[in-house]
Enzyme design. Structure first.
Site, PDB file in Angstrom:
ATOM      1  CB  CYS A   2      -0.909   0.001   1.228  1.00 25.95           C
ATOM      2  SG  CYS A   2      -1.935  -1.482   1.396  1.00 25.95           S
ATOM      3  CG  LEU A  50      -1.941  -4.987  -3.130  1.00 29.57           C
ATOM      4  CD1 LEU A  50      -2.615  -5.010  -4.495  1.00 29.57           C
ATOM      5  CD2 LEU A  50      -0.460  -5.355  -3.274  1.00 29.57           C
ATOM      6  CB  ALA A  51      -7.432  -5.724  -0.772  1.00 30.41           C
TER       7      ALA A  51
END
Length: 342
Positions: A2, A50-51
């Site tokens: 992320c 960003l999961a």
């Protein structure tokens, strides 16, 4: 991965929302699954996501505690988040998501800055306390996740990448000393200086706070001084147990997990332990491995890789780097790195 962004104006000026959103935009590649900002007067933080853990939209950042006092943006992964979450639940904390981000937030709420010593993972995060008007930022023990900042008398700007800070109009003058150290000694990351004179990196194991308009940067972690082996008899079994547990924790994910496999000792050991863990836990996943291959047998490691593949029944992916690919990618690599590297 992320990315995080932040602006704090010491002169009390309100944060420019467009500027903060632009900082998010230039690192969209770090977090294509979601982005958001929080602004309160002269302070603002943002993130791109960003999961990996809890893929739902509710887990997008910024995340707020249930009492709406604290706000967090976060880049990283806390490998022991399950254990910490259970401990925090027992202490009465509530959760709206299954993300490790919210675990970090509640850990800070419970233990303050001392929560850092309880985290097993890699991170760079920022927490804003609405009540105390305090900003707290931290980087993990070994500097796996990046964090940079620019500071003058009027403002602090921080982010996961240098290009975010430059997007705010910060002067791009180069740092001659850093360039000299790089060209002569091949040194990087040996000081807090970057290749830009006005931009500083938060070093590994460091944190900073802004409270009552005062900026304070300090070290929170250093390697312990141990000059001897405590238990030679169980040295090998202890090393294996540590490595096994380390790999086990890093397999926690709501998306597929793969591994680079060079055929060397480190990556081969990790892939074999991954196979053992998946087998022991009765999981049906087939591992995926990724290997850089070459036509020159002197540098190609496929024979060693194939032995590991046979042992683990992994699905292999062979990649073939070449000069043409390097030439086509060099501009993109330079853009993403921001600085020279070795």
């Amino acid at each position: 991965m992320c990315g995080i962004s932040g602006i704090f104006n010491f002169d009390g000026a309100p944060v420019n929302e467009a500027q903060l959103r632009e900082m998010n935009r230039v690192i969209h590649h770090r977090g294509p699954d979601g982005d958001g900002i929080y602004i309160e007067g002269n302070a603002g933080i943002g993130s791109t996501r960003l999961a990996i853990i809890d893929l739902r939209e509710i887990a997008n950042m910024p995340i707020y505690d249930t009492e709406n006092r604290y706000v967090i943006v976060y880049n990283g992964e806390i490998f022991n988040y399950v254990e910490l979450r259970n401990e925090l639940l027992q202490k009465g904390h509530k959760f709206n998501t299954g993300s490790d981000t919210e675990v970090v937030l509640n850990a800070y709420k419970q233990w303050g800055e001392d929560c850092l010593h309880r985290l097993n993972g890699m991170w760079a995060f920022a927490i804003w306390d609405k009540t105390e008007k305090t900003l707290f930022c931290s980087r993990d023990r070994y500097g796996i996740k990046p964090l940079y900042f620019y500071k003058d008398d009027n403002k602090l700007i921080f982010g996961s990448e240098i290009k975010q800070i430059l997007s705010c109009g910060v002067d791009k003058t180069v740092n001659d000393e850093t360039i000299y150290d790089y060209l002569v000694f091949h040194f990087i990351d040996h000081t807090e200086n970057t290749f830009f004179k006005n931009i500083t990196k938060v070093q590994a194991g460091h944190k900073f706070t802004i409270k009552n308009n005062e900026f304070k940067l300090s070290r929170w972690y250093n390697l312990p001084e141990v000059n001897y082996i405590r238990d030679e008899k169980n040295l090998y079994s202890d090393l294996y147990d540590l490595l096994y547990d380390s790999v086990r924790l890093r397999l926690r994910s709501d998306v597929e997990v793969g591994s680079c496999l060079s055929g060397g000792l480190d990556s081969s050991a990790i892939v074999c332990i991954m196979h053992e863990i998946l087998h022991n836990e009765g999981k049906p996943e087939i591992q995926k491995t990724f290997t850089a291959c070459y036509d020159d047998p002197l540098i190609d490691e496929r024979p060693y890789v194939e032995e590991v593949i046979k042992q683990t029944n992994s699905t292999k992916y062979y990649l073939f780097p070449d000069v043409q690919g390097f030439r086509s990618d060099i501009d993109k690599m330079t853009y993403h790195q921001d600085e020279p590297y070795t």
